[in-house]
Design a protein around this motif. Structure first.
Motif, PDB file in Angstrom:
ATOM      1  N   HIS A 171       0.844  -1.200   0.000  1.00  0.00           N
ATOM      2  CA  HIS A 171       0.000   0.000   0.000  1.00  0.00           C
ATOM      3  C   HIS A 171       0.870   1.237   0.000  1.00  0.00           C
ATOM      4  O   HIS A 171       1.969   1.237   0.561  1.00  0.00           O
ATOM      5  CB  HIS A 171      -0.902   0.039   1.235  1.00  0.00           C
ATOM      6  CG  HIS A 171      -1.884  -1.093   1.281  1.00  0.00           C
ATOM      7  ND1 HIS A 171      -2.941  -1.195   0.417  1.00  0.00           N
ATOM      8  CD2 HIS A 171      -1.932  -2.190   2.082  1.00  0.00           C
ATOM      9  CE1 HIS A 171      -3.624  -2.312   0.694  1.00  0.00           C
ATOM     10  NE2 HIS A 171      -3.022  -2.944   1.693  1.00  0.00           N
ATOM     11  N   CYS A 198      -4.101   5.786  -0.905  1.00  0.00           N
ATOM     12  CA  CYS A 198      -3.130   4.738  -1.199  1.00  0.00           C
ATOM     13  C   CYS A 198      -2.697   4.889  -2.649  1.00  0.00           C
ATOM     14  O   CYS A 198      -3.527   4.886  -3.559  1.00  0.00           O
ATOM     15  CB  CYS A 198      -3.761   3.370  -0.971  1.00  0.00           C
ATOM     16  SG  CYS A 198      -2.771   2.016  -1.645  1.00  0.00           S
ATOM     17  N   PHE A 247      -2.080   0.617  -6.749  1.00  0.00           N
ATOM     18  CA  PHE A 247      -3.384   0.068  -7.158  1.00  0.00           C
ATOM     19  C   PHE A 247      -3.520  -1.326  -6.559  1.00  0.00           C
ATOM     20  O   PHE A 247      -3.196  -2.326  -7.167  1.00  0.00           O
ATOM     21  CB  PHE A 247      -3.501   0.033  -8.688  1.00  0.00           C
ATOM     22  CG  PHE A 247      -4.917   0.118  -9.153  1.00  0.00           C
ATOM     23  CD1 PHE A 247      -5.887  -0.771  -8.684  1.00  0.00           C
ATOM     24  CD2 PHE A 247      -5.315   1.094 -10.052  1.00  0.00           C
ATOM     25  CE1 PHE A 247      -7.203  -0.673  -9.102  1.00  0.00           C
ATOM     26  CE2 PHE A 247      -6.632   1.188 -10.486  1.00  0.00           C
ATOM     27  CZ  PHE A 247      -7.576   0.313 -10.011  1.00  0.00           C
ATOM     28  N   CYS A 248      -4.021  -1.380  -5.307  1.00  0.00           N
ATOM     29  CA  CYS A 248      -3.917  -2.603  -4.513  1.00  0.00           C
ATOM     30  C   CYS A 248      -5.146  -3.499  -4.596  1.00  0.00           C
ATOM     31  O   CYS A 248      -5.079  -4.670  -4.242  1.00  0.00           O
ATOM     32  CB  CYS A 248      -3.649  -2.222  -3.068  1.00  0.00           C
ATOM     33  SG  CYS A 248      -4.915  -1.114  -2.418  1.00  0.00           S
ATOM     34  N   HIS A 275      -9.425   0.195  -4.529  1.00  0.00           N
ATOM     35  CA  HIS A 275      -8.247   1.002  -4.224  1.00  0.00           C
ATOM     36  C   HIS A 275      -8.577   2.495  -4.179  1.00  0.00           C
ATOM     37  O   HIS A 275      -8.075   3.229  -3.336  1.00  0.00           O
ATOM     38  CB  HIS A 275      -7.172   0.675  -5.263  1.00  0.00           C
ATOM     39  CG  HIS A 275      -6.272   1.790  -5.621  1.00  0.00           C
ATOM     40  ND1 HIS A 275      -5.215   2.150  -4.827  1.00  0.00           N
ATOM     41  CD2 HIS A 275      -6.268   2.640  -6.683  1.00  0.00           C
ATOM     42  CE1 HIS A 275      -4.579   3.168  -5.402  1.00  0.00           C
ATOM     43  NE2 HIS A 275      -5.198   3.478  -6.519  1.00  0.00           N
TER      44      HIS A 275
END
Ligand code: RUQ
Ligand code: CUA
Length: 651
Positions: free
Chosen positions: A596, A631, A634-635, A639
Motif C-alpha cells: 500500500h 493509497c 493500485f492494490c 483502491h
C-alpha cells in the motif's frame, strides 16, 4: 521451446495461440518480420516464458541517476530500481522514509541529493558472491552506500571525510572484511583550499578501508581507516584473492601530476594526464596496513585515522610498478595469481604475476622510487605477459575455462583471450592469445560476465555496458538511452554472439555484477507485522489492529494507522495548524505483493509500505485545509476508496 521463441517476437498475449501452431508458422512470422535464423536462435536463448524466472540477476549502477538497477538475465527484464543516493517517490525514498539515511550523505552539512553510482560490489565469502549485501560508490561526493539484499533497500550512506570524489570502489575483500574506496581527483584532504600551484605538496590521493560489520549490516566507521597516497588520481581497483588475499591493486592515471589550465595556454588535462608512457599500479598489503592502523601508527586527519605515506614506506605497505598508458581497469584473475591491467591508450592488456610481485618485493628489485619515496618495482620483473587485444581496452572479466574478456572502448568490441599458467589447460587455443572479438554497439565501458570477477566464474553470459546506442533504438529526442548488450559466451572459440539489446533510459550505468539468482534469498513479505526496514527489527511502537488512534500530546499529535485492503484506520485525522505530527503506519497484510502507498497532498509525502512494514513520518501541519490522503498503489478493486481526510484546522 522452439515454438515459444516466436512469441518473443510478437506482441504479448498471443503465446497460447502460437503454442497450438507449428514450425511453419514460426517460419512465416520470421519471414514477415525479416528475422534470420540467428535472430530466432537469439530469441530462443533469451526468451523467458511468463511465470518463469531468470537464471541470473545483475546489479547495475545507475550512473548519475544515483540509483541501482536489478535486471534479470537472460531476459534482460528490469525488475527493480533501488533508491540509493537520490530521492525516489515510488519507494517513498526521501518522501517519508530514507530521509535520515539520505542525510547521512550530507556534504559539510549540505544535502546533496543526487549521486553518480559507478561500481556495485556484492558481498563475498571466500572470494565468491554470497548474495547478502550490496555496496555502491558515489563518484561525485565520495560516498559509499550499503544495501541489504534481504529487502533490497539502502541502509546506510557514509561520506568520506578525506576525499572529494571516488572511483576505485566500491570493492570488497574476499570475506567482506572491508569495503574499499579509492579516491579519484586529488585535492587537499577534506576539500580544503590550496592554490593549484601547490599541487605536489598539498594535494593528495587516498584509499579508504571501510570496516564492514556483517552482523549489524553496517559499515563501522570507528574501525575504518585510510591511507595517504600521492596525488596520482587513483582509479579502478580490485582486491587480491586466494594466493593474493591480503593485497589490493589500484591503478592511477595522473602520475604526471598535471594541473591543466587550457585557458592559460597550459596543456589541458586530457593531454597533460596522458603525457607519460606509463602510470603506476599501486600494490598495497591491506592486511599489514590493518595491523599498522591497529598499532596506532596513524595521524588523525579530519577526525579520521590516516596512515601517512612515510609510514607506509617504512612498514612496507605499498609498492608501485609502471603500467602502460592511461590505465583504467585492474582485474584480478580467479585464482588471484594474475592482475590484468588495461591501458586505454595501449592496444595490449598487461598481465602482472603475483608470484613475481612477491619475489620482486622480497628481493627489492626496484627500478627507482617516485618523488614521494614510494618504491617502484621493476616492470620487467613483475610482468607475466602482454596480449594485444585491440584499441581502447578498459575492463576485464573472466570465464570458468581459462578465457578472459576485455572491453575495447575504441574498437567497440569484446575481446576474448586466453590466460596462461594453470588456466591454459581449459582452452583449445595457446596461452596468452587473442581468440575472438565480437563487435558491440557502441563504445563499451565495463563488461560483466556471470560471477566473472569471483574465484569461480560461471561463464555463460556476458553483458556489454555500452555508453552509446546511436542508431539501435527509436530516438526519444536527442538524449539517447545506453545499451546493455547480452552476449552468449557458453561456447569456446569464435562463437560468442550478441543475443539481446536492452536500452537503459535512466542515467548512465557503469558497471554491474551478475550473480546466480539462487544465491539471493530476498524476503517477499517482511518477517513480522510491524517490521522497521531501517533497523531490520520489529518496531515496538508499530501500530497494530485495534490500537489505531489519534492522540494529542504536549507538543503535537501522534497518529497510529493500519493499512489493509482497502482501508486506512483511522480515516479522519484532524489536527491543528502548527501541530507537530508524528504519524506511524503499519501495513498489516501478509499476502505477497500487497503493498500500500500513503500519499498526502500539500505535504510532499508518499510512502511505500510493503506487507508487514511499519514507517514513521513527521511533519509540521503548517498549512491549514482539507487534504485527502490515499493509497498510491493500485492494490485492489476498491483502491480508489482506500483514502481518508487529513483536516488541519486553522489557528
Ligand atoms: S569506469 S568505463 Cu567509472 Cu568503472 Cu570504466
Ligand atoms: Cu492500498 Cu491502493
Amino acid at each position: 521451446m522452439r515454438i515459444a521463441l516466436a512469441s518473443s517476437m510478437l506482441a504479448c498475449g498471443i503465446a497460447a495461440q502460437v503454442a497450438a501452431q507449428s514450425m511453419n508458422d514460426v517460419q512465416s512470422v520470421a519471414k514477415e518480420r525479416g528475422l534470420t535464423t540467428a535472430d530466432l536462435l537469439a530469441a530462443a536463448k533469451t526468451y523467458v516464458p511468463s511465470g518463469q524466472k531468470d537464471e541470473y540477476i545483475i546489479f547495475s549502477s545507475g550512473g548519475h541517476s544515483g540509483q541501482v538497477f536489478v535486471i534479470g538475465v537472460p531476459s534482460m527484464r528490469l525488475l527493480r530500481s533501488i533508491a540509493v543516493f537520490t530521492p525516489e517517490p515510488w519507494q517513498g525514498w526521501g518522501y517519508g522514509v530514507g530521509n535520515e539515511i539520505l542525510a547521512e550523505g550530507n556534504v559539510n552539512g549540505k544535502a546533496n541529493l543526487w549521486g553518480d553510482t559507478h561500481h556495485p560490489a556484492i558481498s563475498e565469502t571466500k572470494g565468491d558472491y554470497d548474495g547478502e549485501f550490496l555496496f555502491v560508490n558515489d563518484k561525485i561526493n565520495a560516498r559509499v552506500a550499503v544495501i541489504d539484499l534481504r529487502d533490497f533497500e539502502t541502509k546506510q550512506i557514509v561520506k568520506n571525510p578525506l576525499t572529494v570524489s571516488d572511483h576505485g570502489g566500491a570493492f570488497v575483500t574476499p570475506n567482506t572484511e572491508y569495503v574499499i574506496e579509492g579516491g579519484q581527483y586529488a585535492t587537499p584532504f577534506g576539500a580544503d583550499y590550496a592554490p593549484i600551484s601547490e599541487y605536489r605538496e598539498k594535494f593528495r590521493g587516498s584509499v579508504t578501508m571501510w570496516k564492514f560489520d556483517r552482523i549489524k549490516g553496517r559499515i563501522d566507521k570507528s574501525q575504518s581507516f585510510a591511507m595517504e597516497l600521492p596525488p596520482y588520481w587513483q582509479d579502478l581497483s580490485d582486491a587480491g584473492k586466494l594466493v593474493s588475499d591480503g593485497y589490493m591493486f589500484l591503478n592511477s592515471l595522473n602520475s604526471e601530476m598535471a594541473t591543466g589550465g587550457i585557458e592559460n595556454k597550459q596543456p589541458p588535462f586530457e593531454a597533460g594526464v596522458s603525457r607519460n608512457a606509463t602510470d603506476y599500479l599501486h600494490i598495497i598489503n591491506w592486511k599489514k596496513a590493518e595491523a599498522v592502523f591497529k598499532a596506532g601508527k596513524v595521524d588523525k586527519i579530519k577526525g579520521f585515522p590516516v596512515i601517512r605515506m612515510q609510514t607506509a614506506i617504512d612498514e612496507g605497505l605499498i609498492y608501485l610498478t609502471p603500467e602502460p598508458r592511461s590505465p583504467h581497469g585492474v582485474d584480478v584473475a580467479p585464482k588471484g595469481d594474475f592482475m590484468v591491467v588495461s591501458g586505454k591508450l595501449d592496444p595490449h592488456v598487461t598481465v602482472y604475476s603475483f608470484d613475481k610481485i612477491k619475489k620482486a618485493i622480497a628481493n627489492r628489485t626496484y627500478s627507482g622510487s617516485d618523488e614521494y619515496g614510494l618504491p617502484i618495482l621493476d616492470f620487467d620483473a613483475v610482468v607475466e605477459a602482454q596480449v594485444e587485444v585491440g584499441l581502447g581496452p578498459l575492463h576485464t572479466q573472466f570465464g570458468p575455462d581459462g578465457y578472459a574478456y576485455t572491453s575495447l572502448f575504441l574498437d567497440s568490441a569484446v575481446a576474448r583471450w586466453t590466460l596462461g599458467g594453470e588456466y591454459g589447460k581449459g582452452t583449445p587455443e595457446p596461452d596468452w592469445t587473442l581468440v575472438h572479438k565480437t563487435p558491440v554497439h557502441y563504445n563499451i565501458g565495463h563488461l560483466g560476465a556471470a560471477e566473472g570477477d569471483t574465484v569461480s566464474p560461471d561463464g555463460k553470459y556476458l553483458v556489454a555496458f555500452n555508453k552509446w546506442s546511436v542508431d539501435r533504438f527509436f530516438p526519444p529526442g536527442p538524449l539517447l538511452p545506453q545499451n546493455f548488450q547480452l552476449l552468449d559466451i557458453s561456447h569456446q572459440g569464435a562463437d560468442m554472439p550478441v543475443i539481446y539489446d536492452m536500452p537503459i533510459g535512466v542515467g548512465e550505468p557503469h558497471y554491474a555484477q551478475m550473480i546466480k539468482a539462487d544465491k539471493l534469498h530476498p524476503w517477499t513479505v517482511y518477517p513480522e507485522i510491524g517490521w522497521d526496514p531501517a533497523t531490520q527489527t520489529l518496531d515496538p511502537m508499530a501500530p497494530k489492529p485495534k490500537m489505531e488512534r489519534v492522540e494529542r500530546t504536549g507538543d503535537g499529535v501522534n497518529v497510529y494507522s493500519t493499512l489493509v485492503r482497502s482501508h486506512f484506520t483511522p480515516e479522519h485525522v484532524t489536527v491543528k495548524q502548527g501541530d507537530h505530527v508524528t504519524w506511524r503506519l503499519t501495513n498489516i497484510e501478509r499476502a505477497v505483493d500487497a503493498t500500500h502507498g500513503f500519499a498526502v497532498p500539500q505535504y510532499n509525502i508518499n510512502l511505500s509500505l510493503e506487507p508487514g512494514e511499519t514507517a514513521t513520518i513527521e511533519f509540521v501541519a503548517d498549512v491549514p485545509g482539507t487534504f485527502p490522503f490515499y493509497c498510491s498503489e493500485f492494490c485492489s478493486a476498491l483502491h480508489l476508496e482506500m483514502m481518508g481526510y487529513l483536516m488541519v484546522e486553522p489557528k
